[in-house]
Design an enzyme around this catalytic site. Structure first.
Site, mmCIF file in Angstrom:
data_model
loop_
_atom_site.group_PDB
_atom_site.id
_atom_site.type_symbol
_atom_site.label_atom_id
_atom_site.label_comp_id
_atom_site.label_asym_id
_atom_site.label_seq_id
_atom_site.Cartn_x
_atom_site.Cartn_y
_atom_site.Cartn_z
ATOM 1 N N LYS A 195 0.306 -1.425 -0.206
ATOM 2 C CA LYS A 195 0.428 0.146 -0.224
ATOM 3 C C LYS A 195 1.040 0.730 -0.254
ATOM 4 C CE LYS A 195 -3.582 2.021 0.547
ATOM 5 N NZ LYS A 195 -4.865 1.562 -0.459
ATOM 6 N N ASP A 227 -5.578 -2.655 -2.669
ATOM 7 C CA ASP A 227 -6.990 -2.542 -2.842
ATOM 8 C C ASP A 227 -7.030 -3.259 -3.868
ATOM 9 O OD1 ASP A 227 -5.316 -1.004 -2.846
ATOM 10 O OD2 ASP A 227 -6.900 0.578 -3.032
#
Ligand code: NAD
Length: 366
Positions: A195, A227
């Site tokens: 991330k 994600d």
């Protein structure tokens, strides 16, 4: 080759599935000319019943003295078993956490393979499941958020909880090296998941992975945000070979990847330290509801044994033989009850028990 293997059959279906994995290993040993020395060890509920604790120092020493550990599964029915009346540090699972720590197992490998023969169990759309997939999630197991400092405080009457996510470059480097080494034994692609648009730990992760990649010019590296990876796993799982990621992201993504295969009895796993040593076990639990009934699917444990041959002993040819036997037997229509489709007999499938599945696979290895 002489293979010193510590075996932890464990609880529930553990002894049944480990017996079938040994059957396959013994068959490989006779076909390919190896000698296998097993040492059976107690852990979990089986150890509590004999020693009063889920893991003894002697078991740890015996496991360390072996070249690799093959495990069934530990634990019982968490509602009815007396093991769960004990304090948390004396329950079966405490043994598992302790042995992973004692053996320094920092790399967790979970393959998620969709066999064409079992595509009906895949919850994804048919056009996605039709192309099949074969990926491996390489998860860092001993750092990150689950091991960082944490506390809960109260400030001005408001409760506040703090968890910290820490990685140093050495922790990242050693798992990245494992990821690239495993990719070299597979299709040569690493997707490093982080991330990095938000987290400093992810930016360091990305930098170190790029440094390590320079030593593996034969492996293609791509970066993906976590994600996006969660979406891609259900949209286009066939794109992945090795997914390399930190502890919490790996925890979540490996469960997601397992679920899209739809077959819990088929999922192997390995946990490695920085030598060739590893602990190999199916991803599923001890299934107390079917224990002792010859109903368990032994394939996850047998495929875990194949991972042991590949990663602890570099016996790739033997590991290939096991994986190929699984494909052939599935293709011939043999199924344990967990992977038997509804109306499967009409579709030419044959229902078999745990022992029969082991016999069929052993016969296929010649
Ligand atoms: P589980 O994975 O044991 O069982 C879930 C369901 O899947 C059950 O219906 C079971 O019958 C079925 N199943 C699992 N493996 C199967 C196989 N090989 N063949 C056919 N069917 C299979 O999960 P659970 O019921 O939540 O947990 C049971 C016990 O296992 C608990 O004590 C839990 O703590 C323990 N557990 C241990 C490990 C481990 O040793 N690493 C991992 C998970 C759970």
């Amino acid at each position: 080759m002489r293979l010193n293997i510590a075996c932890i059959p464990g609880d529930g279906i553990g002894p049944e599935i480990v017996a079938e994995a040994k059957k396959i290993l013994n068959q490989l040993a006779s076909v390919y000319g190896h000698e296998i020395v097993y040492k059976d060890l107690l852990m979990g509920g089986a150890s509590i019943d004999v020693h009063g604790v889920p893991l003894t120092d002697e078991t740890i020493a015996d496991a360390k003295a072996a070249d690799a550990v093959l495990m069934g599964s530990i634990g019982g029915n968490t509602t009815t078993s007396p093991w769960y009346q004990l304090p948390p540090d004396r329950r079966p699972e405490a043994g598992l956490l302790k042995i992973r720590k004692e053996l320094g197992l920092f790399a967790n490998l979970r393959p998620a393979v969709l066999y064409q023969e079992l595509a009906d169990a895949c919850p994804l759309k048919k056009e996605i499941s039709d192309s099949g997939f074969d990926m491996l999630i390489m998860r860092e197991l001993t750092g990150g958020l689950y091991f960082g400092e944490r506390r809960t405080v109260e400030e001005n009457g408001v409760r506040k909880a703090i968890d910290t996510l820490t990685y140093d470059e050495n922790e990242i480097r050693r798992i990245a090296v494992k990821g690239f080494e495993v990719a070299q034994k597979r299709r040569g692609k690493v997707t490093s998941v982080d991330k990095a648009n938000v987290l400093d730990s992810s930016r360091l992760w990305r930098n170190v992975v790029e440094e390590v990649a320079k030593d593996y010019p034969d492996v293609a590296l791509e970066h993906m945000l976590v994600d996006n990876c969660a979406m891609q796993l259900v949209k286009d799982p066939a794109q992945f070979d090795v997914i390399l990621t930190e502890n919490m992201f790996g925890d979540i993504l490996s469960d997601e990847a397992s679920m899209v295969t739809g077959s819990i009895g088929m999922l192997a796993s390995a946990s490695l330290n920085d030598s060739k040593f590893g602990l190999y076990e199916p991803s599923h639990g001890s299934a107390p509801d079917i224990a002792g009934k010859n109903l368990a699917n032994p394939i996850a444990t047998i495929l875990s044994a194949a991972m042991m041959l590949r990663y602890s002993f570099d016996l790739d040819r033997e590991a290939d033989a096991v994986e190929q036997a699984v494909k052939v037997i599935l293709n011939k229509g043999y199924r344990t009850s967990d992977i038997m489709p509804k109306g499967g007999d009409a579709a030419g499938c044959t229902l078999v028990g745990c022992r029969e599945m082991g016999d069929l696979l052993a016969d296929e290895i010649r």
